[in-house]
Design a protein around this motif. Structure first.
Motif, PDB file in Angstrom:
ATOM      1  N   SER A  20       0.983  -1.199  -0.044  1.00  0.00           N
ATOM      2  CA  SER A  20      -0.195  -0.114   0.127  1.00  0.00           C
ATOM      3  C   SER A  20       0.735   1.148   0.063  1.00  0.00           C
ATOM      4  O   SER A  20       0.548   2.190  -0.913  1.00  0.00           O
ATOM      5  CB  SER A  20      -0.987   0.027   1.322  1.00  0.00           C
ATOM      6  OG  SER A  20      -1.618  -1.150   1.153  1.00  0.00           O
ATOM      7  N   VAL A  21       1.663   1.334   0.645  1.00  0.00           N
ATOM      8  CA  VAL A  21       2.716   2.545   1.000  1.00  0.00           C
ATOM      9  C   VAL A  21       3.346   2.649  -0.387  1.00  0.00           C
ATOM     10  O   VAL A  21       3.483   3.579  -0.975  1.00  0.00           O
ATOM     11  CB  VAL A  21       3.783   2.441   2.125  1.00  0.00           C
ATOM     12  CG1 VAL A  21       4.752   3.432   1.993  1.00  0.00           C
ATOM     13  CG2 VAL A  21       3.178   2.568   3.657  1.00  0.00           C
ATOM     14  N   LEU A  22       3.984   1.501  -0.864  1.00  0.00           N
ATOM     15  CA  LEU A  22       4.672   1.533  -2.259  1.00  0.00           C
ATOM     16  C   LEU A  22       3.581   2.122  -3.260  1.00  0.00           C
ATOM     17  O   LEU A  22       4.071   2.907  -4.130  1.00  0.00           O
ATOM     18  CB  LEU A  22       5.177   0.210  -2.448  1.00  0.00           C
ATOM     19  CG  LEU A  22       6.322  -0.115  -3.584  1.00  0.00           C
ATOM     20  CD1 LEU A  22       7.227   0.913  -3.478  1.00  0.00           C
ATOM     21  CD2 LEU A  22       6.594  -1.282  -3.892  1.00  0.00           C
ATOM     22  N   THR A  23       2.615   1.588  -3.206  1.00  0.00           N
ATOM     23  CA  THR A  23       1.522   1.939  -4.298  1.00  0.00           C
ATOM     24  C   THR A  23       1.334   3.656  -4.478  1.00  0.00           C
ATOM     25  O   THR A  23       1.465   4.243  -5.428  1.00  0.00           O
ATOM     26  CB  THR A  23       0.041   1.395  -4.165  1.00  0.00           C
ATOM     27  OG1 THR A  23       0.532  -0.106  -4.273  1.00  0.00           O
ATOM     28  CG2 THR A  23      -0.891   1.970  -5.179  1.00  0.00           C
ATOM     29  N   LEU A  24       1.017   4.013  -3.105  1.00  0.00           N
ATOM     30  CA  LEU A  24       0.628   5.389  -2.945  1.00  0.00           C
ATOM     31  C   LEU A  24       1.894   6.331  -3.175  1.00  0.00           C
ATOM     32  O   LEU A  24       1.785   7.397  -3.926  1.00  0.00           O
ATOM     33  CB  LEU A  24      -0.009   5.768  -1.541  1.00  0.00           C
ATOM     34  CG  LEU A  24      -1.368   5.106  -1.179  1.00  0.00           C
ATOM     35  CD1 LEU A  24      -1.663   5.548   0.326  1.00  0.00           C
ATOM     36  CD2 LEU A  24      -2.374   5.574  -2.076  1.00  0.00           C
ATOM     37  N   THR A  25       3.054   5.679  -2.950  1.00  0.00           N
ATOM     38  CA  THR A  25       4.393   6.483  -2.911  1.00  0.00           C
ATOM     39  C   THR A  25       4.597   6.671  -4.588  1.00  0.00           C
ATOM     40  O   THR A  25       4.994   7.870  -5.025  1.00  0.00           O
ATOM     41  CB  THR A  25       5.529   5.873  -2.304  1.00  0.00           C
ATOM     42  OG1 THR A  25       5.213   5.680  -0.924  1.00  0.00           O
ATOM     43  CG2 THR A  25       6.735   6.519  -2.488  1.00  0.00           C
ATOM     44  N   LEU A  26       4.658   5.580  -5.338  1.00  0.00           N
ATOM     45  CA  LEU A  26       4.775   5.565  -6.808  1.00  0.00           C
ATOM     46  C   LEU A  26       3.671   6.318  -7.526  1.00  0.00           C
ATOM     47  O   LEU A  26       3.801   7.497  -8.109  1.00  0.00           O
ATOM     48  CB  LEU A  26       4.788   4.108  -7.294  1.00  0.00           C
ATOM     49  CG  LEU A  26       5.861   3.254  -6.946  1.00  0.00           C
ATOM     50  CD1 LEU A  26       5.515   1.711  -7.435  1.00  0.00           C
ATOM     51  CD2 LEU A  26       7.288   3.760  -7.518  1.00  0.00           C
ATOM     52  N   ASN A  27       2.496   6.310  -6.838  1.00  0.00           N
ATOM     53  CA  ASN A  27       1.494   7.103  -7.801  1.00  0.00           C
ATOM     54  C   ASN A  27       1.797   8.874  -7.419  1.00  0.00           C
ATOM     55  O   ASN A  27       1.835   9.536  -8.201  1.00  0.00           O
ATOM     56  CB  ASN A  27       0.015   6.640  -7.167  1.00  0.00           C
ATOM     57  CG  ASN A  27      -0.880   7.679  -7.973  1.00  0.00           C
ATOM     58  OD1 ASN A  27      -1.463   8.596  -7.235  1.00  0.00           O
ATOM     59  ND2 ASN A  27      -1.356   7.163  -9.008  1.00  0.00           N
ATOM     60  N   THR A  28       1.947   9.020  -6.082  1.00  0.00           N
ATOM     61  CA  THR A  28       2.033  10.486  -5.787  1.00  0.00           C
ATOM     62  C   THR A  28       3.445  10.820  -6.382  1.00  0.00           C
ATOM     63  O   THR A  28       3.431  12.461  -6.844  1.00  0.00           O
ATOM     64  CB  THR A  28       1.799  10.728  -4.318  1.00  0.00           C
ATOM     65  OG1 THR A  28       1.472  12.088  -4.134  1.00  0.00           O
ATOM     66  CG2 THR A  28       3.094  10.396  -3.498  1.00  0.00           C
ATOM     67  N   ALA A  29       4.512  10.229  -6.407  1.00  0.00           N
ATOM     68  CA  ALA A  29       5.771  10.641  -6.822  1.00  0.00           C
ATOM     69  C   ALA A  29       5.580  10.954  -8.294  1.00  0.00           C
ATOM     70  O   ALA A  29       6.388  11.836  -8.686  1.00  0.00           O
ATOM     71  CB  ALA A  29       6.688   9.589  -6.410  1.00  0.00           C
ATOM     72  N   SER A  30       4.860  10.193  -8.970  1.00  0.00           N
ATOM     73  CA  SER A  30       4.739  10.342 -10.534  1.00  0.00           C
ATOM     74  C   SER A  30       4.327  11.814 -10.803  1.00  0.00           C
ATOM     75  O   SER A  30       4.400  12.590 -11.614  1.00  0.00           O
ATOM     76  CB  SER A  30       4.171   9.434 -11.342  1.00  0.00           C
ATOM     77  OG  SER A  30       2.740   9.418 -10.887  1.00  0.00           O
ATOM     78  N   PHE A  31       3.291  12.262  -9.936  1.00  0.00           N
ATOM     79  CA  PHE A  31       2.719  13.591 -10.209  1.00  0.00           C
ATOM     80  C   PHE A  31       3.527  14.738  -9.672  1.00  0.00           C
ATOM     81  O   PHE A  31       3.655  15.608 -10.238  1.00  0.00           O
ATOM     82  CB  PHE A  31       1.193  13.568  -9.275  1.00  0.00           C
ATOM     83  CG  PHE A  31       0.314  12.795  -9.951  1.00  0.00           C
ATOM     84  CD1 PHE A  31      -0.568  13.445 -10.940  1.00  0.00           C
ATOM     85  CD2 PHE A  31      -0.114  11.521  -9.589  1.00  0.00           C
ATOM     86  CE1 PHE A  31      -1.824  12.818 -11.671  1.00  0.00           C
ATOM     87  CE2 PHE A  31      -1.145  10.973 -10.329  1.00  0.00           C
ATOM     88  CZ  PHE A  31      -2.017  11.527 -11.223  1.00  0.00           C
TER      89      PHE A  31
END
Lengths: 214, 255
Positions: free
Chosen positions: A85-96
């Motif tokens: 979950s942390v990885l998912t949210l991190t990867l998503n928000t980092a791309s923005f």
């Protein structure tokens, strides 16, 4: 709603808050790092970042978290649902965030950079001393906007079995048969979380006012 | 400044520069000796500012050589480009004052002045502050040390920018139209500071449209037109008796 229900709500809220905050704390500097790789035009690395940003921004959170949760164990990397979950949210928000930092970097006044160069500052030095402190304030509204999106999109991680603030409302309703109270309370907690981020933004922007006329 | 007068502080040889198909500099050469003030005059688009930008390599010349105290700027003698670090080290010895001041808005006046001495030269902060206070006094802004640039007038900003450049104890000061962005009533205060610098023996290369400054203060006038040096002479001769038709036409517009 019972005392037990309140307890469950608070636990769900805590999960949402820590997972989101961790993803934000990782995603903001990561976005900065990625944006610098992109603007540096390093061969290969910069193309990888470009691809990552396109894919990251286009992938729904549910898809990404399921993918990580299922695909990583398949190639032998054990991953628990919290890490996924942390990885998912991190990867998503980092791309923005990469795009936010990149546009902030590109719009930085050339005149200030030239002054720094003329004074004998190296690239790393003027980035750290001249650009970054100002870029932080310029990027702040967009970064905060992205943080609020992240918190509001975080219920997607429930799909791998995490009982977050949204998921927990279902649980409570299935016991009490009264879905409305927990949903309303959860809504208020989301609003308070986001409200405190907005409050933080205001405090930081007040600090900027000491050197900006507006 | 122990160097003999015959050794130029700054030397540019055959500088050429093109932006795409447009050639802006057609092989320009100049020399400045220690303690001299040289003014570069010329119509807009004559390549004056580009020349100045090439001298400290903010613009990379297409060909030609630049020397500061005999040391190459931008390119090693074998033609290899200097690294970011090498370029920074040599730029640190040239002061530059920009038309639009280019102060750092997130720093106070004092912080603007001490930033490069502390960060680039490694001067202890207390010593840098002491020196900055003297420089601010010299440009008449000691009472503004703790304010941020946005609250200053254009003339004050430019005087801070001059103090900032002087704080590096440069071998030469490059002025790129330092008064062109100022309201007419603020031009005088900046020119006064520049006059003081000349008197104190600072070596200065000044791109300007201030004819009175060029005439009264410079040791030499360079007149540029269409990317080349057309006349290079004493201010007296240039202003009283310009040799070329181009210089005559240029001066006619200022009289």
């Amino acid at each position: 709603m019972t005392a037990d229900g309140f307890q469950m709500l608070l636990e769900g809220a805590w999960i949402t808050v820590w997972i989101s905050l961790l993803a934000i704390a990782l995603g903001v500097p990561l976005g900065l790092l990625f944006s610098l790789i992109r603007v540096s035009r390093l061969p290969v690395l910069s193309q990888i970042i470009t691809l990552y940003v396109s894919v990251g921004r286009a992938t729904p959170l549910i898809t990404l978290v399921l993918f990580l949760f299922v695909a990583l164990p398949a190639i032998g990397l054990d991953i628990d649902k919290y890490t996924a979950s942390v990885l998912t949210l991190t990867l998503n928000t980092a791309s923005f965030n990469t795009e936010i930092w990149r546009s902030t970097y590109l719009s930085f006044p050339k005149s200030q950079i030239e002054a720094a160069q003329a004074m004998g500052m190296t690239r790393g030095l003027y980035f750290r001393r001249i650009m970054l402190p100002q870029m932080f304030y310029t990027a702040l509204p967009a970064l905060l906007n992205e943080m609020t999106f992240l918190i509001k999109a975080s219920p997607a991680i429930a799909v791998v079995g995490i009982v977050d603030l949204t998921r927990v409302t279902n649980r409570i309703a299935s016991q009490t048969y009264e879905p409305l109270p927990p949903i309303i309370i959860a809504g208020v907690i989301y609003m308070l979380s986001i409200g405190s981020l907005v409050r933080l933004q205001r405090v930081l922007e007040d600090r900027r006012k000491r050197y900006a006329s507006a | 400044m122990a160097r003999p007068d015959s050794d130029p502080v700054l030397k540019a040889l055959n500088i050429t520069k093109s932006f795409g198909a447009l050639q802006v500099l057609h092989g320009v050469s100049l020399e400045i000796n220690s303690g001299k003030t040289v003014s570069i005059l010329g119509p807009s688009g004559s390549g004056k500012s580009t020349l100045l930008r090439c001298i400290n390599w903010l613009e990379r010349p297409n060909s030609g050589e630049i020397y500061l105290d005999g040391e190459p700027v931008g390119r090693h003698p074998n033609g290899e480009l200097m690294s970011d670090r090498e370029l920074a080290a040599i730029r640190a010895r040239m002061g530059k004052v920009f038309q639009s001041f280019n102060l750092w808005p997130h720093f106070t006046v004092l912080e603007n002045v001490i930033e490069a001495p502390v960060q680039v030269l490694g001067v202890p902060k207390a010593q840098a502050i002491e020196q900055a206070e003297q420089l601010l006094q010299k440009v008449g802004l000691q009472d503004k040390r703790d304010v941020y640039p946005y609250s200053l007038s254009g003339g004050q900003k430019q005087r801070v920018a001059i103090a900032r450049a002087l704080a590096m104890s440069p071998r030469v000061m490059l002025f790129d139209e330092p008064t062109s962005a100022l309201d007419p009533e603020l031009v005088g205060e900046v020119l006064a500071v520049m006059r003081d610098l000349t008197r104190e023996g600072m070596t200065m290369l000044v791109v300007t449209h201030e004819m009175a400054f060029a005439r009264d203060v410079s040791d030499e006038v360079i007149f540029m037109d269409q990317g080349e040096i057309v006349e290079q002479t004493t201010p007296d001769r240039f202003f009283s008796n310009p040799e070329t038709r181009r210089a005559q036409q240029f001066l006619a517009r200022y009289q």
